[in-house]
Design an enzyme around this catalytic site. Structure first.
Site, short mmCIF file in Angstrom:
data_model
loop_
_atom_site.label_atom_id
_atom_site.label_comp_id
_atom_site.label_asym_id
_atom_site.label_seq_id
_atom_site.Cartn_x
_atom_site.Cartn_y
_atom_site.Cartn_z
N VAL A 64 17.39 13.00 1.71
CA VAL A 64 16.29 12.44 2.50
C VAL A 64 16.06 10.95 2.22
O VAL A 64 15.40 10.28 3.01
CB VAL A 64 14.97 13.22 2.30
N ASN A 90 9.19 18.39 2.36
CA ASN A 90 8.91 19.11 1.12
C ASN A 90 9.70 18.56 -0.07
O ASN A 90 9.27 18.71 -1.21
CB ASN A 90 9.21 20.60 1.33
N TYR A 162 5.41 9.40 -10.34
CA TYR A 162 5.41 10.55 -9.41
C TYR A 162 4.08 10.56 -8.65
O TYR A 162 4.06 10.68 -7.41
CB TYR A 162 5.59 11.84 -10.20
N ALA A 164 2.15 8.13 -8.06
CA ALA A 164 2.13 7.00 -7.13
C ALA A 164 2.89 7.33 -5.86
O ALA A 164 2.43 7.04 -4.75
CB ALA A 164 2.74 5.78 -7.81
N LYS A 166 3.45 10.31 -4.58
CA LYS A 166 2.73 11.34 -3.83
C LYS A 166 1.48 10.75 -3.17
O LYS A 166 1.11 11.14 -2.05
CB LYS A 166 2.34 12.49 -4.76
#
Ligand SMILES: NC(=O)c1ccc[n+]([C@@H]2O[C@H](COP(=O)([O-])OP(=O)(O)OC[C@H]3O[C@@H](n4cnc5c(N)ncnc54)[C@H](O)[C@@H]3O)[C@@H](O)[C@H]2O)c1
Length: 251
Positions: A64, A90, A162, A164, A166
């Protein structure tokens, strides 16, 4: 209610964990599901599960974080099933599950920073770019991004970058929701608490004891929330962050 017959869904990072639960739930409501993962074998195994349960699914492996790969992957989904109606972002690389990596910011090498933002922000951005024009032209689309309570609060456990990534994804989705609200496309975020795939170490048992509901979240909990947001019935729900976290974080 929540009939997804005729819809085409793409779920990223769906070879294991929450993603496979989301893919199963969408297929269970009649959607044809493209199961993405970085690791092709995982995507194929998840597809086998869905087919065995009577659902319709194809594997589509890509990274992705690479826009070219995402565009090629989305074109393959279109060939197999038609254009993507429902995109579930996801894929994530930390903050739970086997890939969880705890590291205090002061100890984290600078070279580690980028990957958290790459997969958690640019992953969804690449996938949105690949599907949004088509959704807007057709006047229907559902984009659902899986984030985390780590993107909404502060924790001392070593997940700052992480968090940051999200948090950035939540901000991106809110603005995007407003840009496409007039085109029949909804954009929402599902923010997870601590999920059942974090293992069963003593530390995890301790965390279970602090959960208001006395248990961790399951792939089925996430799948049900995503099915709702993907449905026709949720057409007036956009720009929202839905906490699926057993009450551990109250936004
Ligand atoms: N498990 C938890 O406790 C928890 C808590 C809060 C939020 N989340 C979020 O939920 C989502 C799913 O988490 P999980 O625990 O099921 O994760 P997981 O690590 O079990 O599975 C993630 C899957 O994504 C795939 N993936 C990773 N990078 C990719 C990429 N660049 N392109 C395509 N696929 C890629 C992996 O191969 C893996 O199969 C993630 O976004 C995660 O951040 C999880």
């Amino acid at each position: 209610m929540f009939d997804l017959e005729g819809r085409v869904a793409l779920v990223t990072g769906a070879g294991q964990g929450m993603g496979v639960g989301i893919a199963r739930a969408l297929a269970g409501q009649g959607a044809r599901v493209a199961v993405n993962d970085l690791i092709e074998e995982r995507a194929k195994q998840a597809v086998e599960q869905i087919l065995a349960a009577g659902g319709k699914a194809v594997p589509v492996a890509f990274d992705v974080t690479r826009l070219g790969e995402v565009e090629t992957g989305v074109a393959r989904v279109a060939e197999a099933f038609g254009p993507v109606d429902v995109l579930v972002n996801n894929a994530g690389n930390a903050g739970g599950g086997p890939s969880m990596k705890l590291m205090q910011f002061r100890e984290m090498p600078v070279t580690e920073w980028r990957r958290f933002v790459d997969v958690n922000l640019y992953g969804p951005a690449n996938c949105c770019k690949a599907v949004l024009d088509g959704m807007c032209e057709r006047g229907f689309g559902r984009i659902i991004t899986i984030s985390s309570g780590a993107g909404q609060t502060g924790l001392p456990i070593g997940i700052s970058l992480y968090g940051a990534g999200k948090s950035a994804a939540i901000g991106f989705q809110r603005h995007l929701a407003m840009e496409v609200a007039g085109n029949g496309v909804t954009v929402n975020t599902v923010s997870l608490g601590l999920m059942s795939n974090v293992g069963d170490s003593e530390e995890v048992q301790g965390l279970v004891a602090t959960q208001p509901t006395g248990r961790l979240g399951t792939p089925e909990d996430v799948g049900a929330a995503v099915v709702y947001l993907a449905s026709d019935e949720a057409s007036w729900v956009t720009g929202q962050v839905l906490g699926v976290n057993g009450g551990t974080f109250l936004a």
